[in-house]
Design an enzyme around this catalytic site. Structure first.
Site, PDB file in Angstrom:
ATOM      1  N   LYS A 197      -2.973  32.290  95.331  1.00 53.78           N
ATOM      2  CA  LYS A 197      -3.363  33.691  95.524  1.00 53.78           C
ATOM      3  C   LYS A 197      -3.296  34.389  94.162  1.00 53.78           C
ATOM      4  O   LYS A 197      -2.242  34.740  93.665  1.00 53.78           O
ATOM      5  CB  LYS A 197      -2.442  34.407  96.517  1.00 53.78           C
ATOM      6  CG  LYS A 197      -3.158  35.535  97.175  1.00 53.78           C
ATOM      7  CD  LYS A 197      -2.600  36.913  97.159  1.00 53.78           C
ATOM      8  CE  LYS A 197      -1.885  37.620  96.140  1.00 53.78           C
ATOM      9  NZ  LYS A 197      -2.680  38.586  95.352  1.00 53.78           N
ATOM     10  N   SER A 251       6.788  40.618  89.518  1.00 51.36           N
ATOM     11  CA  SER A 251       7.909  41.530  89.282  1.00 51.36           C
ATOM     12  C   SER A 251       9.153  41.083  90.050  1.00 51.36           C
ATOM     13  O   SER A 251       9.055  40.393  91.085  1.00 51.36           O
ATOM     14  CB  SER A 251       7.513  42.937  89.709  1.00 51.36           C
ATOM     15  OG  SER A 251       7.232  42.943  91.086  1.00 51.36           O
ATOM     16  N   GLY A 255       9.598  39.564  93.809  1.00 52.16           N
ATOM     17  CA  GLY A 255      10.338  38.295  93.907  1.00 52.16           C
ATOM     18  C   GLY A 255      11.389  38.348  95.009  1.00 52.16           C
ATOM     19  O   GLY A 255      11.571  37.394  95.769  1.00 52.16           O
ATOM     20  N   GLU A 272       9.409  33.309  88.700  1.00 57.74           N
ATOM     21  CA  GLU A 272       9.361  33.717  87.286  1.00 57.74           C
ATOM     22  C   GLU A 272       9.162  35.219  87.291  1.00 57.74           C
ATOM     23  O   GLU A 272       8.077  35.701  87.626  1.00 57.74           O
ATOM     24  CB  GLU A 272       8.187  33.028  86.567  1.00 57.74           C
ATOM     25  CG  GLU A 272       8.290  31.522  86.486  1.00 57.74           C
ATOM     26  CD  GLU A 272       9.302  31.048  85.466  1.00 57.74           C
ATOM     27  OE1 GLU A 272       9.815  31.869  84.688  1.00 57.74           O
ATOM     28  OE2 GLU A 272       9.589  29.842  85.449  1.00 57.74           O
ATOM     29  N   CYS A 306       5.915  39.059  80.082  1.00 55.00           N
ATOM     30  CA  CYS A 306       7.259  38.958  80.668  1.00 55.00           C
ATOM     31  C   CYS A 306       8.320  38.651  79.630  1.00 55.00           C
ATOM     32  O   CYS A 306       9.459  39.047  79.759  1.00 55.00           O
ATOM     33  CB  CYS A 306       7.261  37.880  81.743  1.00 55.00           C
ATOM     34  SG  CYS A 306       6.684  36.301  81.133  1.00 55.00           S
ATOM     35  N   GLU A 403      12.233  47.264  82.445  1.00 52.23           N
ATOM     36  CA  GLU A 403      11.028  46.577  81.993  1.00 52.23           C
ATOM     37  C   GLU A 403       9.860  47.554  82.065  1.00 52.23           C
ATOM     38  O   GLU A 403       9.525  48.049  83.141  1.00 52.23           O
ATOM     39  CB  GLU A 403      10.732  45.360  82.863  1.00 52.23           C
ATOM     40  CG  GLU A 403       9.531  44.590  82.348  1.00 52.23           C
ATOM     41  CD  GLU A 403       9.123  43.419  83.222  1.00 52.23           C
ATOM     42  OE1 GLU A 403       9.015  43.595  84.438  1.00 52.23           O
ATOM     43  OE2 GLU A 403       8.910  42.325  82.673  1.00 52.23           O
TER      44      GLU A 403
HETATM   45  P1  NAD Z   1       3.605  41.979  91.157  1.00 50.69           P
HETATM   46  O1  NAD Z   1       4.934  41.501  91.618  1.00 50.69           O
HETATM   47  O2  NAD Z   1       3.185  43.338  91.546  1.00 50.69           O
HETATM   48  O3  NAD Z   1       2.447  41.018  91.682  1.00 50.69           O
HETATM   49  C1  NAD Z   1       2.417  39.640  91.392  1.00 50.69           C
HETATM   50  C2  NAD Z   1       1.645  38.932  92.473  1.00 50.69           C
HETATM   51  O4  NAD Z   1       2.349  39.074  93.695  1.00 50.69           O
HETATM   52  C3  NAD Z   1       0.244  39.486  92.722  1.00 50.69           C
HETATM   53  O5  NAD Z   1      -0.621  38.412  93.032  1.00 50.69           O
HETATM   54  C4  NAD Z   1       0.442  40.353  93.947  1.00 50.69           C
HETATM   55  O6  NAD Z   1      -0.721  40.508  94.720  1.00 50.69           O
HETATM   56  C5  NAD Z   1       1.491  39.569  94.706  1.00 50.69           C
HETATM   57  N1  NAD Z   1       2.288  40.356  95.640  1.00 50.69           N
HETATM   58  C6  NAD Z   1       2.564  41.682  95.606  1.00 50.69           C
HETATM   59  N2  NAD Z   1       3.323  42.033  96.668  1.00 50.69           N
HETATM   60  C7  NAD Z   1       3.545  40.903  97.382  1.00 50.69           C
HETATM   61  C8  NAD Z   1       4.268  40.613  98.568  1.00 50.69           C
HETATM   62  N3  NAD Z   1       4.917  41.532  99.252  1.00 50.69           N
HETATM   63  N4  NAD Z   1       4.290  39.322  98.978  1.00 50.69           N
HETATM   64  C9  NAD Z   1       3.677  38.358  98.306  1.00 50.69           C
HETATM   65  N5  NAD Z   1       2.947  38.578  97.183  1.00 50.69           N
HETATM   66  C10 NAD Z   1       2.898  39.837  96.722  1.00 50.69           C
HETATM   67  O7  NAD Z   1       3.598  41.771  89.591  1.00 50.69           O
HETATM   68  P2  NAD Z   1       2.435  42.143  88.591  1.00 50.69           P
HETATM   69  O8  NAD Z   1       2.457  43.619  88.406  1.00 50.69           O
HETATM   70  O9  NAD Z   1       1.171  41.482  88.984  1.00 50.69           O
HETATM   71  O10 NAD Z   1       2.943  41.403  87.259  1.00 50.69           O
HETATM   72  C11 NAD Z   1       3.817  41.989  86.386  1.00 50.69           C
HETATM   73  C12 NAD Z   1       5.212  41.427  86.580  1.00 50.69           C
HETATM   74  O11 NAD Z   1       5.180  40.008  86.467  1.00 50.69           O
HETATM   75  C13 NAD Z   1       6.187  41.876  85.499  1.00 50.69           C
HETATM   76  O12 NAD Z   1       7.411  42.249  86.075  1.00 50.69           O
HETATM   77  C14 NAD Z   1       6.367  40.640  84.645  1.00 50.69           C
HETATM   78  O13 NAD Z   1       7.568  40.577  83.948  1.00 50.69           O
HETATM   79  C15 NAD Z   1       6.229  39.557  85.630  1.00 50.69           C
HETATM   80  N6  NAD Z   1       5.831  38.310  84.956  1.00 50.69           N
HETATM   81  C16 NAD Z   1       6.755  37.330  84.814  1.00 50.69           C
HETATM   82  C17 NAD Z   1       6.426  36.158  84.155  1.00 50.69           C
HETATM   83  C18 NAD Z   1       7.437  35.048  83.976  1.00 50.69           C
HETATM   84  O14 NAD Z   1       7.023  33.939  83.651  1.00 50.69           O
HETATM   85  N7  NAD Z   1       8.713  35.291  84.173  1.00 50.69           N
HETATM   86  C19 NAD Z   1       5.142  35.975  83.651  1.00 50.69           C
HETATM   87  C20 NAD Z   1       4.222  36.994  83.815  1.00 50.69           C
HETATM   88  C21 NAD Z   1       4.585  38.166  84.496  1.00 50.69           C
END
Ligand code: NAD
Length: 501
Positions: A197, A251, A255, A272, A306, A403
């Site tokens: 997804k 995020s 997570g 992650e 991240c 963050e």
């Molecule tokens: P997000 O958590 O909003 O979304 C990430 C993914 O999760 C998207 O595909 C989104 O549609 C999905 N999602 C959202 N709500 C969900 C739910 N309730 N159930 C299942 N899936 C859901 O994050 P974002 O804004 O897309 O990305 C930014 C975040 O990602 C930052 O916090 C960043 O630090 C983190 N990040 C971490 C790493 C790492 O390797 N540690 C790498 C890249 C980004």
């Protein structure tokens, strides 16, 4: 403010143009099928629509999981190791041939500069070859049999490494293709089947990849792609009883929702998550290295990264000199459309995210931090925020603690060189993803690295990730590791077998 023009007036390759003109469906069971909804994806550098794509929810996720299960129990599960290796290498070659398309789609969808998108395209090809090569090295062990059997008879105990099953893979928007591949490549190498997804903000490069997977000849259902909102498709995947493992990047808040959703069938979970990584600049740091290095620790990928090093601790003896250099570097960075060869920094992904980042900037000013560079948005379409540097930051300020996921650096001046005191400052965060130490004294460097509670620390560089190097977080930065052998292990179960002989 001038009116936006298509891609800021830049040309795109004919194959990218053709791709944007296509209808973008869901990939389920080896076929492109209609979704139940539709969304638009935007070029964040201009705010103009790129194309529409179809989305799914629970019903489509159910079908995708069923297709993945069928492939796992069938054609993919029965495929020989040699054939699995060959098909992954074939995919890598197809991706290489289509590198321009993949690169331009991530530039257009995400806004990243070309130098980063080009790098990630070549890295993901390397990653697929790397994990294809690792298939032959998946090995169990032989172990002394249990005493109650060995006392009676000759016996043999060994372990098998087996694929965990159907993997759900949820991907964020900040490095769309790379994050998808660093999940898919080890999963497929392990023998899993996947339902991916992508982020609803950056669906395009993974859709293009889907066609390449079909062209490479993967059996139907091995890779399924369901675009959609996190609360619909993402939630349905993470709570699905037919999914054996969820791998999530995003995020920390999401997570935690994934963990709750996974409890129904106790699926395996890899996370992650976010970071607020420390950058420790010691009095003897080589400033010629540190000035560009620390700048890019924060500003790489417009800070939507991240592992960004955004909490800078610098010794008072070099504070002013470093700040002057960092401000000079920040002010010299060219902001522009990612297609522009000279662009070093692109836009924020969305209006909402830009507003959030600007909120942190205004909050830092109000809290008493000193603005040394940036602090404003460009007067042009898209959400371009100038690389921003604050000094006089204190540990309690939001700019220091949270963050931001934008080009905002928070500098704290420190008077100590005591490594335990410095480590306590570095570790004063719920996160633990990355970090770096800048010094000419390697003894100091290694002793400080040992004290930092983080999954990935670099010396005289920052964010030194690589296909073969494990990456992941301590604390609220996540569970498990991706990349390298540990990335493959995350998709394998261990079965212990004992035979009376
Ligand atoms: P997000 O958590 O909003 O979304 C990430 C993914 O999760 C998207 O595909 C989104 O549609 C999905 N999602 C959202 N709500 C969900 C739910 N309730 N159930 C299942 N899936 C859901 O994050 P974002 O804004 O897309 O990305 C930014 C975040 O990602 C930052 O916090 C960043 O630090 C983190 N990040 C971490 C790493 C790492 O390797 N540690 C790498 C890249 C980004």
């Amino acid at each position: 403010m001038s009116e936006p023009t298509r891609f800021d007036g830049h040309a795109i390759a004919p194959e990218t143009e053709a791709f944007l003109g296509q209808t973008h469906k869901l990939l389920i069971g080896g076929e492109w099928v209609e979704g139940s909804g539709e969304m638009e994806t935007l070029d964040p550098a201009t705010g103009l629509a790129l194309t529409t794509f179809q989305t799914g929810g629970k019903a489509e996720v159910d079908k995708a999981v069923a297709a993945a299960r069928k492939a796992f129990d069938g054609a993919w599960g029965r495929m020989t190791v040699a054939a699995r290796t060959a098909i992954l290498h074939k995919l890598a070659r197809i991706m290489e041939e289509n590198a321009t398309l993949l690169t331009e789609l991530d530039i257009l969808d995400n806004g990243m500069p070309r130098f980063i998108a080009g790098l990630t395209t070549s890295n993901v090809v390397e990653m697929i070859d790397y994990y294809a090569g690792a298939i032959m090295r998946i090995e169990g062990t032989t172990i002394a049999p249990p005493r109650h059997i060995a006392d009676e008879t000759e016996a043999l105990t060994y372990t098998l490494r087996e694929p965990v099953g159907v993997a759900g893979q949820i991907v964020p928007w900040n490095v769309p293709l790379s994050t998808a591949i660093l999940k898919m490549a080890p999963a497929l190498a392990a023998g899993c089947t996947v339902v991916v997804k992508p982020s609803e903000m950056t669906p395009l490069s993974v859709l293009a990849l889907g066609q390449m997977i079909c062209d490479a000849g993967f059996p139907e259902g091995v890779v399924n792609i369901v675009n959609g909102l996190g609360a619909d498709a993402g939630a349905a995947l993470s709570e699905h009883p037919g999914v054996d493992k969820i791998s999530f990047t995003g995020s920390t808040a999401t997570g935690k929702r994934i963990i709750a959703a996974s409890m129904g069938n106790l699926k395996r979970v890899s996370l992650e998550l976010g970071g607020k990584s420390p950058v420790m600049v010691m009095p003897d740091a080589d400033l010629e290295l540190a000035i560009p290095g620390v700048s890019m620790a924060t500003f790489f990928l417009q800070g939507q990264n991240c592992m960004a090093g955004t909490r800078i601790f610098v010794h008072e003896s070099i504070h002013d000199q470093l700040v002057e250099g960092l401000a000079g570097f920040a002010n010299s960075m060219t902001l522009g459309h990612g297609l522009d060869m000279g662009s070093m920094q692109g836009p924020m992904i969305s209006d909402a995210h830009s507003a959030k980042v600007m909120g942190y900037i205004e909050g830092a000013k109000a809290a008493g931090a000193t603005l040394e560079a940036g602090g404003e948005k460009l007067d042009r379409p898209g959400n371009f925020i100038r690389p921003t540097i604050f000094t006089d930051c204190t540990p309690d300020m939001a700019v220091t603690r949270e963050e931001i996921f934008g080009p905002v650096m928070a500098i704290q001046k420190v008077a100590t060189t005591d490594l335990d005191e410095l480590a306590a400052m570095a570790n004063d965060t719920p996160y633990g993803l990355s970090g770096s130490v800048w010094t000419k004294d390697l003894s100091t460097a290694h002793r400080l690295v040992k004290r930092i509670r983080s999954g990935h620390v670099s010396i005289n560089c920052h964010g030194a990730v690589g296909t073969n190097i494990p990456f992941g977080g301590y604390g609220e930065s996540g569970w498990g590791r991706e990349f390298g052998n540990e990335g493959l292990d995350a998709y394998l179960e261990t079965k212990a077998v004992t035979a009376r002989l």
